[in-house]
Motif scaffolding. Structure first.
Motif, PDB file in Angstrom:
ATOM      1  N   ALA A  72       0.828  -1.209   0.000  1.00  0.00           N
ATOM      2  CA  ALA A  72       0.000   0.000   0.000  1.00  0.00           C
ATOM      3  C   ALA A  72       0.861   1.257   0.000  1.00  0.00           C
ATOM      4  CB  ALA A  72      -0.928   0.001   1.213  1.00  0.00           C
ATOM      5  N   GLN A  73       1.977   1.222   0.728  1.00  0.00           N
ATOM      6  CA  GLN A  73       2.876   2.365   0.766  1.00  0.00           C
ATOM      7  C   GLN A  73       3.524   2.603  -0.595  1.00  0.00           C
ATOM      8  OE1 GLN A  73       6.001   1.931   3.654  1.00  0.00           O
ATOM      9  NE2 GLN A  73       6.719   4.021   3.436  1.00  0.00           N
ATOM     10  N   LEU A  74       3.950   1.528  -1.234  1.00  0.00           N
ATOM     11  CA  LEU A  74       4.545   1.641  -2.569  1.00  0.00           C
ATOM     12  C   LEU A  74       3.536   2.202  -3.570  1.00  0.00           C
ATOM     13  CD1 LEU A  74       6.628  -1.639  -2.945  1.00  0.00           C
ATOM     14  CD2 LEU A  74       7.503   0.702  -3.012  1.00  0.00           C
ATOM     15  N   ARG A  75       2.322   1.697  -3.523  1.00  0.00           N
ATOM     16  CA  ARG A  75       1.295   2.160  -4.456  1.00  0.00           C
ATOM     17  C   ARG A  75       0.967   3.636  -4.224  1.00  0.00           C
ATOM     18  NH1 ARG A  75      -4.845  -0.317  -5.358  1.00  0.00           N
ATOM     19  NH2 ARG A  75      -5.570   1.426  -6.666  1.00  0.00           N
ATOM     20  N   SER A  76       0.929   4.049  -2.980  1.00  0.00           N
ATOM     21  CA  SER A  76       0.627   5.452  -2.668  1.00  0.00           C
ATOM     22  C   SER A  76       1.702   6.391  -3.212  1.00  0.00           C
ATOM     23  CB  SER A  76       0.495   5.645  -1.160  1.00  0.00           C
ATOM     24  OG  SER A  76      -0.593   4.908  -0.645  1.00  0.00           O
ATOM     25  N   ALA A  77       2.949   5.927  -3.170  1.00  0.00           N
ATOM     26  CA  ALA A  77       4.068   6.757  -3.607  1.00  0.00           C
ATOM     27  C   ALA A  77       4.365   6.626  -5.095  1.00  0.00           C
ATOM     28  CB  ALA A  77       5.325   6.395  -2.812  1.00  0.00           C
ATOM     29  N   PHE A  78       3.735   5.671  -5.773  1.00  0.00           N
ATOM     30  CA  PHE A  78       4.069   5.393  -7.175  1.00  0.00           C
ATOM     31  C   PHE A  78       3.879   6.587  -8.101  1.00  0.00           C
ATOM     32  CE2 PHE A  78       3.398   3.650 -11.453  1.00  0.00           C
ATOM     33  CZ  PHE A  78       4.568   2.913 -11.583  1.00  0.00           C
ATOM     34  N   PRO A  79       2.873   7.464  -7.893  1.00  0.00           N
ATOM     35  CA  PRO A  79       2.761   8.629  -8.772  1.00  0.00           C
ATOM     36  C   PRO A  79       4.036   9.465  -8.833  1.00  0.00           C
ATOM     37  CG  PRO A  79       0.758   8.380  -7.514  1.00  0.00           C
ATOM     38  CD  PRO A  79       1.740   7.385  -6.948  1.00  0.00           C
ATOM     39  N   VAL A  80       4.858   9.393  -7.790  1.00  0.00           N
ATOM     40  CA  VAL A  80       6.141  10.095  -7.781  1.00  0.00           C
ATOM     41  C   VAL A  80       7.283   9.150  -8.131  1.00  0.00           C
ATOM     42  CG1 VAL A  80       7.809  11.360  -6.367  1.00  0.00           C
ATOM     43  CG2 VAL A  80       5.363  11.787  -6.100  1.00  0.00           C
ATOM     44  N   LEU A  81       7.404   8.061  -7.371  1.00  0.00           N
ATOM     45  CA  LEU A  81       8.551   7.168  -7.532  1.00  0.00           C
ATOM     46  C   LEU A  81       8.534   6.399  -8.857  1.00  0.00           C
ATOM     47  CD1 LEU A  81       8.828   5.682  -3.918  1.00  0.00           C
ATOM     48  CD2 LEU A  81      10.030   7.642  -4.899  1.00  0.00           C
ATOM     49  N   GLY A  82       7.384   6.353  -9.519  1.00  0.00           N
ATOM     50  CA  GLY A  82       7.281   5.631 -10.784  1.00  0.00           C
ATOM     51  C   GLY A  82       8.056   6.264 -11.918  1.00  0.00           C
ATOM     52  N   ASN A  83       8.495   7.499 -11.733  1.00  0.00           N
ATOM     53  CA  ASN A  83       9.268   8.200 -12.763  1.00  0.00           C
ATOM     54  C   ASN A  83      10.478   8.857 -12.110  1.00  0.00           C
ATOM     55  OD1 ASN A  83      10.330   9.791 -14.772  1.00  0.00           O
ATOM     56  ND2 ASN A  83       8.419  10.840 -15.280  1.00  0.00           N
ATOM     57  N   PRO A  84      11.694   8.368 -12.366  1.00  0.00           N
ATOM     58  CA  PRO A  84      12.893   8.921 -11.728  1.00  0.00           C
ATOM     59  C   PRO A  84      13.062  10.424 -11.949  1.00  0.00           C
ATOM     60  CG  PRO A  84      13.411   6.842 -12.801  1.00  0.00           C
ATOM     61  CD  PRO A  84      12.015   7.193 -13.208  1.00  0.00           C
ATOM     62  N   ALA A  85      12.533  10.937 -13.060  1.00  0.00           N
ATOM     63  CA  ALA A  85      12.653  12.377 -13.330  1.00  0.00           C
ATOM     64  C   ALA A  85      11.898  13.217 -12.313  1.00  0.00           C
ATOM     65  CB  ALA A  85      12.147  12.684 -14.737  1.00  0.00           C
ATOM     66  N   ASN A  86      10.967  12.597 -11.604  1.00  0.00           N
ATOM     67  CA  ASN A  86      10.176  13.337 -10.612  1.00  0.00           C
ATOM     68  C   ASN A  86      10.991  13.745  -9.392  1.00  0.00           C
ATOM     69  OD1 ASN A  86       7.778  13.273 -12.079  1.00  0.00           O
ATOM     70  ND2 ASN A  86       7.071  11.367 -11.121  1.00  0.00           N
ATOM     71  N   ARG A  87      12.189  13.212  -9.249  1.00  0.00           N
ATOM     72  CA  ARG A  87      13.035  13.588  -8.110  1.00  0.00           C
ATOM     73  C   ARG A  87      13.244  15.102  -8.062  1.00  0.00           C
ATOM     74  NH1 ARG A  87      16.902  11.358  -4.643  1.00  0.00           N
ATOM     75  NH2 ARG A  87      18.485  12.856  -3.980  1.00  0.00           N
ATOM     76  N   HIS A  88      13.322  15.715  -9.222  1.00  0.00           N
ATOM     77  CA  HIS A  88      13.611  17.151  -9.285  1.00  0.00           C
ATOM     78  C   HIS A  88      12.379  17.976  -9.659  1.00  0.00           C
ATOM     79  CE1 HIS A  88      17.813  16.076  -8.884  1.00  0.00           C
ATOM     80  NE2 HIS A  88      17.680  15.238  -9.892  1.00  0.00           N
ATOM     81  N   LYS A  89      11.214  17.333  -9.686  1.00  0.00           N
ATOM     82  CA  LYS A  89       9.998  18.022 -10.110  1.00  0.00           C
ATOM     83  C   LYS A  89       8.961  18.044  -8.992  1.00  0.00           C
ATOM     84  CE  LYS A  89      10.508  16.700 -14.987  1.00  0.00           C
ATOM     85  NZ  LYS A  89       9.879  15.991 -16.137  1.00  0.00           N
ATOM     86  N   THR A  90       7.883  18.734  -9.274  1.00  0.00           N
ATOM     87  CA  THR A  90       6.745  18.786  -8.369  1.00  0.00           C
ATOM     88  C   THR A  90       5.596  17.999  -8.993  1.00  0.00           C
ATOM     89  OG1 THR A  90       7.454  20.949  -7.572  1.00  0.00           O
ATOM     90  CG2 THR A  90       5.193  20.317  -7.116  1.00  0.00           C
ATOM     91  N   VAL A  91       4.935  17.191  -8.180  1.00  0.00           N
ATOM     92  CA  VAL A  91       3.927  16.262  -8.690  1.00  0.00           C
ATOM     93  C   VAL A  91       2.603  16.466  -7.950  1.00  0.00           C
ATOM     94  CG1 VAL A  91       3.357  13.827  -9.055  1.00  0.00           C
ATOM     95  CG2 VAL A  91       5.748  14.581  -9.182  1.00  0.00           C
ATOM     96  N   SER A  92       1.507  16.437  -8.692  1.00  0.00           N
ATOM     97  CA  SER A  92       0.168  16.534  -8.103  1.00  0.00           C
ATOM     98  C   SER A  92      -0.491  15.160  -8.100  1.00  0.00           C
ATOM     99  CB  SER A  92      -0.698  17.509  -8.905  1.00  0.00           C
ATOM    100  OG  SER A  92      -0.155  18.813  -8.881  1.00  0.00           O
ATOM    101  N   LEU A  93      -1.410  14.951  -7.176  1.00  0.00           N
ATOM    102  CA  LEU A  93      -2.191  13.725  -7.128  1.00  0.00           C
ATOM    103  C   LEU A  93      -3.558  13.963  -7.765  1.00  0.00           C
ATOM    104  CD1 LEU A  93      -1.633  12.299  -3.518  1.00  0.00           C
ATOM    105  CD2 LEU A  93      -0.376  11.756  -5.614  1.00  0.00           C
TER     106      LEU A  93
END
Length: 269
Positions: free
Chosen positions: A124-145
């Motif tokens: 459940a924790q992995l799935r919750s974070a996947f919108p961010v962690l699913g794309n390595p480029a998101n490390r330096h970006k801002t992401v909305s849910l």
């Protein structure tokens, strides 16, 4: 027990604006506390303004967030009374770091993001974070849910309608960097998610968890508590049955606030 005159600083987590703390500010003010809820560096004053200026949060990491609150606290001067810090989600991690760093007199960490040393990683924790962690480029970006992603991560114990209402009212874009830093904490000696759990000479800490939390599942916070328990520090644990990650902003928020107030009173604050 004497009462200590400490102010209270509230710290929000990823994807929720600081203004969502307003009901808490009102209740704590009624109890006699001086209160504030400063945002993260890059946050704007309102939900709408933060959404419109999301890039201001790009690449904001854990260290920058901790430093931001430490600077707010030290601005009061070296003779100022240390505040109590109350944080939700990543704000709960930040609260622990401020307590361990000697910036706070006590801390309440509500469904806190895991610290370095936690090995439990539920699906459940992995799935919750996947919108961010699913794309390595998101490390330096801002992401909305999206509404759907928010409902899974925050509002899984709410109706779709209530979850959507909270999303519309309080959700803001969040920087991806803290999630990447937290996810890789155990692979880095000097991770910004590292907290000294063996530090005995610090104020009390209350860790809490909703039993149905998807973003920071119960077993994760229990493992955090076990790390502290080995060190002999003043750390307590409380769980909220049937509650998800939205517990600080949904219709049952007052139950959570009352637990924090009662604990602080018991500790002499």
């Amino acid at each position: 027990m004497s009462t200590k005159l400490n102010s209270v600083i509230f710290i929000h987590g990823l994807w929720i604006h600081a203004s969502a703390w307003q009901p808490w500010l009102d209740v704590f003010t009624q109890r006699g506390y001086a209160v504030s809820a400063p945002g993260w560096p890059g946050d704007s004053d309102s939900v709408a303004a933060t959404r419109d200026n999301a890039d201001a949060l790009n690449d904001i990491g854990i260290e920058a967030i901790v430093d931001n609150y430490a600077e707010i606290i030290t601005a009061g001067g070296k003779h100022a009374v240390k505040p109590v810090v109350i944080g939700h989600s990543f704000g709960g991690l930040i609260a622990q770091e401020l307590l361990a760093g000697g910036h706070a007199a006590a801390a309440v960490a509500i469904d806190p993001a895991p610290i370095k040393g936690v090995k439990t990683l539920p699906w459940a924790q992995l799935r919750s974070a996947f919108p961010v962690l699913g794309n390595p480029a998101n490390r330096h970006k801002t992401v909305s849910l999206s509404d759907k992603q928010f409902h899974y991560a925050f509002g899984n114990m709410l109706t779709e309608e209530e979850s959507a209402e909270l999303h519309d009212k309080w959700a803001i874009p969040g920087p991806g960097r803290p999630l990447f830093e937290d996810a890789t904490a155990n692979f880095h000696k000097d991770s910004p998610a590292k907290v000294d759990t063996h530090l005995v000479d610090r104020g009390p800490l209350l860790l809490t968890s909703g039993t149905e939390d998807h973003t920071v599942p119960l077993k994760v916070t229990k493992e955090v508590y076990e790390l502290y328990a080995k060190g002999g520090s003043d750390t307590e644990f409380h769980q909220f049955a049937g509650r998800g990650h939205s517990l600080t902003i949904d219709a049952g928020w007052r139950d959570v606030a009352d637990v924090a107030l009662e604990w602080l009173a018991r500790k002499g604050f």
